[in-house]
Scaffold this motif. Structure first.
Motif, PDB file in Angstrom:
ATOM      1  N   HIS A  67       0.837  -1.204   0.000  1.00  0.00           N
ATOM      2  CA  HIS A  67       0.000   0.000   0.000  1.00  0.00           C
ATOM      3  C   HIS A  67       0.874   1.256   0.000  1.00  0.00           C
ATOM      4  CE1 HIS A  67      -2.689   3.109   1.620  1.00  0.00           C
ATOM      5  NE2 HIS A  67      -3.683   2.381   1.106  1.00  0.00           N
ATOM      6  N   ARG A  68       1.899   1.259   0.832  1.00  0.00           N
ATOM      7  CA  ARG A  68       2.803   2.414   0.935  1.00  0.00           C
ATOM      8  C   ARG A  68       3.543   2.656  -0.381  1.00  0.00           C
ATOM      9  NH1 ARG A  68       6.377   0.613   4.299  1.00  0.00           N
ATOM     10  NH2 ARG A  68       4.757   0.389   5.856  1.00  0.00           N
ATOM     11  N   THR A  77       1.111   4.116  -2.948  1.00  0.00           N
ATOM     12  CA  THR A  77       0.784   5.520  -2.702  1.00  0.00           C
ATOM     13  C   THR A  77       1.982   6.424  -2.970  1.00  0.00           C
ATOM     14  OG1 THR A  77       1.177   5.240  -0.330  1.00  0.00           O
ATOM     15  CG2 THR A  77      -1.095   5.079  -1.075  1.00  0.00           C
ATOM     16  N   ASP A 127       2.155   7.326  -6.484  1.00  0.00           N
ATOM     17  CA  ASP A 127       0.967   8.070  -6.937  1.00  0.00           C
ATOM     18  C   ASP A 127       0.010   7.230  -7.777  1.00  0.00           C
ATOM     19  OD1 ASP A 127       1.690  10.460  -5.637  1.00  0.00           O
ATOM     20  OD2 ASP A 127       3.002  11.015  -7.307  1.00  0.00           O
TER      21      ASP A 127
END
Length: 70
Positions: free
Chosen positions: A44-45, A48, A51
């Motif tokens: 997830h990191r 993100t 972007d």
């Protein structure tokens, strides 16, 4: 890539491209994490940080045909 190993720089960018490609093909974050031996939070990191627009949770899982027959 071994779980727990720090991934930085170019290696992290390449991994982000791989994760992004799989996510855009429709794989879930959990499926990507399991396939690569990483945690959900790590994937997830990375997504993100890259972007990548994330899908909303849950949603209508019925087929398009089922929605049209309403």
């Amino acid at each position: 890539m071994h779980k727990g190993k720090w991934i930085t720089g170019g290696a992290r960018e390449k991994l982000a491209e791989v994760f992004a490609g799989e996510y855009k093909e429709g794989r879930s974050i959990r499926a990507i994490a399991e396939a690569h031996g990483r945690s959900y939070g790590f994937v997830h990191r990375v997504l993100t940080e890259a972007d990548v627009p994330l899908r909303t949770r849950g949603g209508d899982v019925r087929t398009a045909t089922a929605r049209q027959s309403r």
